[in-house]
Design a protein around this motif. Structure first.
Motif, PDB file in Angstrom:
ATOM      1  N   MET A  12       0.838  -1.200   0.000  1.00 21.89           N
ATOM      2  CA  MET A  12       0.000   0.000   0.000  1.00 21.89           C
ATOM      3  C   MET A  12       0.869   1.243   0.000  1.00 21.89           C
ATOM      4  O   MET A  12       2.009   1.230   0.447  1.00 21.89           O
ATOM      5  N   ARG A  13       0.323   2.343  -0.530  1.00 25.87           N
ATOM      6  CA  ARG A  13       1.043   3.613  -0.572  1.00 25.87           C
ATOM      7  C   ARG A  13       0.615   4.476   0.619  1.00 25.87           C
ATOM      8  O   ARG A  13      -0.554   4.486   0.997  1.00 25.87           O
ATOM      9  N   TYR A  14       1.566   5.205   1.148  1.00 22.71           N
ATOM     10  CA  TYR A  14       1.288   6.068   2.298  1.00 22.71           C
ATOM     11  C   TYR A  14       1.857   7.442   2.054  1.00 22.71           C
ATOM     12  O   TYR A  14       2.880   7.601   1.390  1.00 22.71           O
ATOM     13  N   GLU A  15       1.174   8.435   2.580  1.00 22.69           N
ATOM     14  CA  GLU A  15       1.635   9.805   2.445  1.00 22.69           C
ATOM     15  C   GLU A  15       2.481  10.189   3.644  1.00 22.69           C
ATOM     16  O   GLU A  15       2.409   9.570   4.699  1.00 22.69           O
ATOM     17  N   MET A  16       3.257  11.252   3.452  1.00 19.73           N
ATOM     18  CA  MET A  16       4.126  11.741   4.516  1.00 19.73           C
ATOM     19  C   MET A  16       3.284  12.124   5.745  1.00 19.73           C
ATOM     20  O   MET A  16       2.257  12.768   5.624  1.00 19.73           O
ATOM     21  N   GLY A  17       3.726  11.672   6.901  1.00 22.47           N
ATOM     22  CA  GLY A  17       3.056  12.004   8.153  1.00 22.47           C
ATOM     23  C   GLY A  17       1.951  11.041   8.542  1.00 22.47           C
ATOM     24  O   GLY A  17       1.404  11.143   9.638  1.00 22.47           O
ATOM     25  N   GLN A  18       1.625  10.106   7.661  1.00 18.81           N
ATOM     26  CA  GLN A  18       0.576   9.151   7.974  1.00 18.81           C
ATOM     27  C   GLN A  18       1.089   8.126   8.978  1.00 18.81           C
ATOM     28  O   GLN A  18       2.228   7.683   8.925  1.00 18.81           O
ATOM     29  N   SER A  19       0.236   7.723   9.920  1.00 19.94           N
ATOM     30  CA  SER A  19       0.619   6.768  10.958  1.00 19.94           C
ATOM     31  C   SER A  19       0.649   5.362  10.382  1.00 19.94           C
ATOM     32  O   SER A  19      -0.294   4.924   9.719  1.00 19.94           O
ATOM     33  N   LEU A  20       1.744   4.649  10.631  1.00 20.28           N
ATOM     34  CA  LEU A  20       1.878   3.277  10.179  1.00 20.28           C
ATOM     35  C   LEU A  20       1.679   2.283  11.321  1.00 20.28           C
ATOM     36  O   LEU A  20       1.076   1.234  11.136  1.00 20.28           O
ATOM     37  N   PHE A  21       2.218   2.627  12.490  1.00 21.52           N
ATOM     38  CA  PHE A  21       2.097   1.771  13.661  1.00 21.52           C
ATOM     39  C   PHE A  21       1.830   2.639  14.884  1.00 21.52           C
ATOM     40  O   PHE A  21       2.224   3.797  14.926  1.00 21.52           O
ATOM     41  N   ARG A  22       1.165   2.041  15.866  1.00 21.51           N
ATOM     42  CA  ARG A  22       1.048   2.698  17.168  1.00 21.51           C
ATOM     43  C   ARG A  22       1.737   1.797  18.173  1.00 21.51           C
ATOM     44  O   ARG A  22       1.363   0.636  18.351  1.00 21.51           O
ATOM     45  N   LEU A  23       2.771   2.358  18.817  1.00 28.25           N
ATOM     46  CA  LEU A  23       3.587   1.597  19.747  1.00 28.25           C
ATOM     47  C   LEU A  23       3.378   2.100  21.165  1.00 28.25           C
ATOM     48  O   LEU A  23       3.026   3.255  21.384  1.00 28.25           O
ATOM     49  N   ALA A  24       3.615   1.254  22.122  1.00 34.65           N
ATOM     50  CA  ALA A  24       3.518   1.663  23.530  1.00 34.65           C
ATOM     51  C   ALA A  24       4.612   0.974  24.322  1.00 34.65           C
ATOM     52  O   ALA A  24       4.898  -0.207  24.124  1.00 34.65           O
ATOM     53  N   LYS A  25       5.200   1.746  25.213  1.00 34.99           N
ATOM     54  CA  LYS A  25       6.118   1.179  26.190  1.00 34.99           C
ATOM     55  C   LYS A  25       5.277   0.786  27.391  1.00 34.99           C
ATOM     56  O   LYS A  25       4.591   1.622  27.976  1.00 34.99           O
ATOM     57  N   LEU A  26       5.279  -0.475  27.760  1.00 37.77           N
ATOM     58  CA  LEU A  26       4.359  -0.966  28.786  1.00 37.77           C
ATOM     59  C   LEU A  26       4.941  -1.004  30.193  1.00 37.77           C
ATOM     60  O   LEU A  26       4.281  -1.482  31.104  1.00 37.77           O
ATOM     61  N   SER A  27       6.159  -0.523  30.368  1.00 36.92           N
ATOM     62  CA  SER A  27       6.699  -0.414  31.714  1.00 36.92           C
ATOM     63  C   SER A  27       7.647   0.781  31.780  1.00 36.92           C
ATOM     64  O   SER A  27       8.622   0.816  31.042  1.00 36.92           O
ATOM     65  N   PRO A  28       7.325   1.765  32.619  1.00 37.67           N
ATOM     66  CA  PRO A  28       6.140   1.834  33.473  1.00 37.67           C
ATOM     67  C   PRO A  28       4.891   2.056  32.638  1.00 37.67           C
ATOM     68  O   PRO A  28       4.959   2.567  31.527  1.00 37.67           O
ATOM     69  N   ILE A  29       3.745   1.688  33.210  1.00 32.60           N
ATOM     70  CA  ILE A  29       2.471   1.859  32.520  1.00 32.60           C
ATOM     71  C   ILE A  29       1.680   2.954  33.231  1.00 32.60           C
ATOM     72  O   ILE A  29       1.824   3.153  34.441  1.00 32.60           O
ATOM     73  N   TRP A  30       0.907   3.681  32.459  1.00 39.63           N
ATOM     74  CA  TRP A  30       0.080   4.728  33.052  1.00 39.63           C
ATOM     75  C   TRP A  30      -1.265   4.157  33.483  1.00 39.63           C
ATOM     76  O   TRP A  30      -1.889   3.390  32.763  1.00 39.63           O
ATOM     77  N   VAL A  31      -1.678   4.557  34.666  1.00 42.47           N
ATOM     78  CA  VAL A  31      -3.022   4.273  35.145  1.00 42.47           C
ATOM     79  C   VAL A  31      -3.706   5.629  35.301  1.00 42.47           C
ATOM     80  O   VAL A  31      -3.214   6.504  36.023  1.00 42.47           O
ATOM     81  N   GLU A  32      -4.825   5.817  34.596  1.00 39.50           N
ATOM     82  CA  GLU A  32      -5.562   7.074  34.682  1.00 39.50           C
ATOM     83  C   GLU A  32      -6.839   6.847  35.471  1.00 39.50           C
ATOM     84  O   GLU A  32      -7.595   5.921  35.187  1.00 39.50           O
ATOM     85  N   ALA A  33      -7.037   7.674  36.469  1.00 38.39           N
ATOM     86  CA  ALA A  33      -8.205   7.543  37.344  1.00 38.39           C
ATOM     87  C   ALA A  33      -9.008   8.828  37.300  1.00 38.39           C
ATOM     88  O   ALA A  33      -8.458   9.923  37.170  1.00 38.39           O
ATOM     89  N   GLU A  34     -10.324   8.687  37.414  1.00 35.36           N
ATOM     90  CA  GLU A  34     -11.207   9.844  37.447  1.00 35.36           C
ATOM     91  C   GLU A  34     -11.862   9.950  38.819  1.00 35.36           C
ATOM     92  O   GLU A  34     -12.306   8.947  39.380  1.00 35.36           O
ATOM     93  N   PHE A  35     -11.909  11.165  39.334  1.00 36.73           N
ATOM     94  CA  PHE A  35     -12.462  11.429  40.662  1.00 36.73           C
ATOM     95  C   PHE A  35     -13.606  12.430  40.541  1.00 36.73           C
ATOM     96  O   PHE A  35     -13.505  13.399  39.784  1.00 36.73           O
ATOM     97  N   PRO A  36     -14.714  12.240  41.284  1.00 37.74           N
ATOM     98  CA  PRO A  36     -15.779  13.253  41.304  1.00 37.74           C
ATOM     99  C   PRO A  36     -15.210  14.590  41.769  1.00 37.74           C
ATOM    100  O   PRO A  36     -14.257  14.632  42.549  1.00 37.74           O
ATOM    101  N   GLU A  37     -15.803  15.671  41.285  1.00 38.34           N
ATOM    102  CA  GLU A  37     -15.231  16.981  41.569  1.00 38.34           C
ATOM    103  C   GLU A  37     -15.197  17.304  43.061  1.00 38.34           C
ATOM    104  O   GLU A  37     -14.329  18.047  43.508  1.00 38.34           O
ATOM    105  N   ASP A  38     -16.114  16.723  43.865  1.00 39.41           N
ATOM    106  CA  ASP A  38     -16.068  17.013  45.294  1.00 39.41           C
ATOM    107  C   ASP A  38     -14.905  16.307  45.984  1.00 39.41           C
ATOM    108  O   ASP A  38     -14.602  16.584  47.146  1.00 39.41           O
ATOM    109  N   GLN A  39     -14.225  15.393  45.271  1.00 38.66           N
ATOM    110  CA  GLN A  39     -13.039  14.741  45.830  1.00 38.66           C
ATOM    111  C   GLN A  39     -11.743  15.393  45.331  1.00 38.66           C
ATOM    112  O   GLN A  39     -10.662  15.010  45.773  1.00 38.66           O
TER     113      GLN A  39
END
Length: 196
Positions: A12-39
């Motif tokens: 397949m043909r791809y243009e400049m800047g187009q994403s080919l892969f999405r990579l992640a470093k899994l250590s350390p890993i991010w944990v995102e938590a949401e809290f009610p505004e009163d907390q």
């Protein structure tokens, strides 16, 4: 990193800047938590929380808040915070659920169960149980919500028995407003010094 997403297909043909892969470093890993505004006042960078994973009950960890997003999510009114957690043996995978908790020592305060509190618009009311089926509406001033309880700043005293939704149900807003109207017109007061 680990390949999370692959857009590239041989030939397949791809243009400049187009994403080919999405990579992640899994250590350390991010944990995102949401809290009610009163907390939100209880969440600060550097504060340590407990993190548990329902899919892996044996895995419990402690992590400090690494970053707090600078605004609440408008649709949920929640504050989002990020934790960085070591991911030994890469057992924690992106997309997993985590429970984030922390205990705060607030000292001894008067509190009322959240399911006993009825919002009436600008104020909150609870019903005191005087026994024998006699109930008294009482306006209360509330502080922070902590878990399943509200801090009571005024309107109740230690030892007062309040009715919770488990054993009392007001089936409509009109019945509540009617009860309060009868109460206020019948000589009752906001501090509950007399009953109609």
């Amino acid at each position: 990193g680990i390949v999370l997403e692959k857009q590239a297909v041989q030939g397949m043909r791809y243009e400049m800047g187009q994403s080919l892969f999405r990579l992640a470093k899994l250590s350390p890993i991010w944990v995102e938590a949401e809290f009610p505004e009163d907390q939100a006042p209880y969440v600060s960078v550097g504060h340590e929380f407990n993190i548990a994973f329902p899919a892996m009950p044996e895995l419990n960890a402690k992590a400090k808040v690494a970053f707090i997003y600078p605004q609440l999510k408008p649709e949920t009114r929640r504050l989002k915070a990020r934790f960085a957690l070591p991911n030994v043996n890469l057992k924690i995978l992106p997309g997993m659920f985590a429970n984030v908790s922390c205990a705060f020592d607030e000292g001894e305060k008067l509190a009322v169960p959240a399911d006993a509190v009825i919002p009436t618009g600008e104020r909150y009311v609870v019903f005191l149980d005087h026994g024998g089926g006699k109930l008294e509406p009482r306006f209360v001033k509330l502080g922070d919500r902590l878990g399943d309880n509200y801090e009571v700043l005024g309107g109740l005293s230690e030892g007062d028995r309040v009715v919770t939704s488990a054993n009392f149900l007001i089936d409509s807003e009109s019945r509540l407003q009617g009860a309060l109207k009868i109460w206020t017109q019948g000589g009752g007061s906001e501090n509950g010094s007399s009953a109609p």
